[in-house]
Write an enzyme that holds these catalytic residues in place. Structure first.
Site, PDB file in Angstrom:
ATOM      1  N   ASP A   1      -9.019   6.295  -1.956  1.00  0.00           N
ATOM      2  CA  ASP A   1      -7.865   6.720  -2.756  1.00  0.00           C
ATOM      3  C   ASP A   1      -8.428   7.377  -4.020  1.00  0.00           C
ATOM      4  O   ASP A   1      -9.637   7.622  -4.109  1.00  0.00           O
ATOM      5  CB  ASP A   1      -6.939   5.531  -3.076  1.00  0.00           C
ATOM      6  CG  ASP A   1      -7.572   4.555  -4.062  1.00  0.00           C
ATOM      7  OD1 ASP A   1      -8.801   4.656  -4.311  1.00  0.00           O
ATOM      8  OD2 ASP A   1      -6.850   3.706  -4.604  1.00  0.00           O
TER       9      ASP A   1
ATOM     10  N   TYR B   1      -5.870   6.692   4.314  1.00  0.00           N
ATOM     11  CA  TYR B   1      -6.047   5.639   3.311  1.00  0.00           C
ATOM     12  C   TYR B   1      -5.303   4.361   3.714  1.00  0.00           C
ATOM     13  O   TYR B   1      -5.873   3.263   3.734  1.00  0.00           O
ATOM     14  CB  TYR B   1      -5.559   6.107   1.917  1.00  0.00           C
ATOM     15  CG  TYR B   1      -5.386   4.922   1.017  1.00  0.00           C
ATOM     16  CD1 TYR B   1      -6.486   4.327   0.429  1.00  0.00           C
ATOM     17  CD2 TYR B   1      -4.126   4.331   0.845  1.00  0.00           C
ATOM     18  CE1 TYR B   1      -6.361   3.175  -0.324  1.00  0.00           C
ATOM     19  CE2 TYR B   1      -3.980   3.184   0.090  1.00  0.00           C
ATOM     20  CZ  TYR B   1      -5.096   2.612  -0.495  1.00  0.00           C
ATOM     21  OH  TYR B   1      -4.962   1.466  -1.210  1.00  0.00           O
TER      22      TYR B   1
ATOM     23  N   GLU C   1       0.835  -1.208   0.000  1.00  0.00           N
ATOM     24  CA  GLU C   1       0.000   0.000   0.000  1.00  0.00           C
ATOM     25  C   GLU C   1       0.871   1.260   0.000  1.00  0.00           C
ATOM     26  O   GLU C   1       0.503   2.268  -0.585  1.00  0.00           O
ATOM     27  CB  GLU C   1      -0.948  -0.006   1.197  1.00  0.00           C
ATOM     28  CG  GLU C   1      -2.026  -1.074   1.125  1.00  0.00           C
ATOM     29  CD  GLU C   1      -2.970  -0.876  -0.053  1.00  0.00           C
ATOM     30  OE1 GLU C   1      -2.994   0.219  -0.645  1.00  0.00           O
ATOM     31  OE2 GLU C   1      -3.684  -1.836  -0.398  1.00  0.00           O
TER      32      GLU C   1
END
Ligand code: SF4
Length: 361
Positions: free
Chosen positions: A133, A115, A32
């Site tokens: 996102d 996020y 991520e």
């Protein structure tokens, strides 16, 4: 909105990506972090190499920063790597090497924003945590016909509120739900020309019903990136090149590169390095960052017998002579690689990491 249809579509159509084959929170965290502002196909080789070299929180926490930056070299946004490294030390020191499971606790780690916290909490730990996102913001702006700019405060707040409501309602794995929204944005509800005919939630899409799918999300006019001019001086022989390390806190801090200076005249930089040999112009490199466009004129000069140089400006804290085949093991930016290729020091490479020597344990 038919949530079950979206989850079923995701189950059938999702791309087979390495971070989707694991529930390891560390691997998901690394993926991520790398995927922020970066395309999936760019991340793939970096992700594989990073996990091979630093397979868990403890190995990352114990690694020297130079090694972490070297594994990140070419991926850009190096602050992400430094923050990931700092956060791994926190997890090792304060959480016994185990990532916290809740989004709120994750957010207290260095570099973990809303996020990333939502992604780790929902995907790795199955927590009911939302995420937004760029893909999710676009999908939600269209599904709910949001006219606000989703990159500004009001629009961001609206899409987050909707994402949180949906996560609270969803009947199924929350990690899959979040990934389904992202996958829909990446594969079907794309920025230009959304493929509404293939969309599993088209029946409930307000933008489609209003005929404005292609116009959303609305974005305010962007500022043009500022153009800055630099000169680079590549001092090299067939086997060696002079690299300078940027001081921490400067742009590209901690990374090695051929010495650069502001402006278009290479002579002050050459003079600061005590170079008296002839300079040859070998081309221009253009490198675009988020807010600036760098135009770098590259000059080459022969490496004589000298082996020591003082840093040519305050933004550097070290200068070393490096073997060309060891450049890849030093942390360096894509800009540095482009300069070295333009100077003919590095060959053209087809993929990230190609031609770079990897660390071995
Ligand atoms: Fe996006 Fe079209 Fe699906 Fe609406 S119907 S979510 S605009 S792809």
């Amino acid at each position: 909105m038919n949530k079950r249809a979206l989850l079923e579509w995701y189950g059938q159509s999702r791309r087979d990506l390495p971070w989707r084959r694991t529930r390891d929170p560390y691997a998901i965290w690394v993926s991520e972090t790398m995927l922020q502002q970066t395309r999936v196909d760019t991340v793939l080789p970096y992700y594989a190499r990073f996990l091979r070299e630093l397979p868990d929180v403890m190995s990352l926490a114990g690694a020297p920063e130079e090694r972490v930056l070297a594994l990140w070299s070419g991926l850009g946004y190096y602050r992400r790597a430094r923050m990931l490294h700092a956060a791994a030390k926190t997890v090792a020191g304060e959480h016994g090497g185990r990532l916290p499971e809740e989004a709120d606790a994750l957010r207290r780690l260095e570099g973990v924003g809303a996020y990333t916290a939502g992604a780790i909490a929902s995907i790795a730990f199955g927590k009911r945590a939302a995420l937004v996102d760029g893909n999710v913001a676009r999908v939600l702006a269209r599904l709910f016909a949001i006219e606000d700019d989703v990159k500004r405060t009001a629009g961001t707040a609206r899409v987050w509120a909707i994402a949180e409501r949906l996560v609270a309602e969803v009947d199924g794995p929350v990690g899959d739900w979040n990934q389904a929204l992202m996958e829909l944005g990446a594969m079907v509800c794309t920025p230009r020309d959304p493929r509404c005919g293939d969309c599993p939630v088209a029946a409930g899409c307000e933008a489609r019903a209003l005929g404005i799918a292609g116009e959303l999300p609305r974005v305010s006019a962007k500022r043009r990136p500022l153009t800055v001019k630099r000169v680079a001086l590549v001092i090299a022989s067939a086997s060696h090149v002079v690299l300078a390390r940027r001081r921490r806190g400067a742009l590209f801090g901690g990374l090695w590169e051929p010495p650069l200076a502001e402006g278009v005249d290479p002579r002050p930089l050459a003079s600061a390095l005590g170079i008296r040999t002839a300079l040859r112009a070998s081309g221009r490199v253009v490198h675009v960052l988020s807010h600036r466009r760098m135009e770098v004129d590259v000059f080459v000069t022969a490496l004589g017998k000298r082996r020591r140089w003082a840093p040519p400006g305050e933004e550097y804290d070290a200068v070393e002579l490096v073997r060309v085949d060891e450049v890849g093991s030093r942390p360096h930016s894509t800009l540095a690689r482009k300069v070295l290729r333009t100077a003919g020091v590095l060959p053209l490479a087809k993929a990230p990491g190609v031609g770079l020597r990897s660390h071995s344990k």
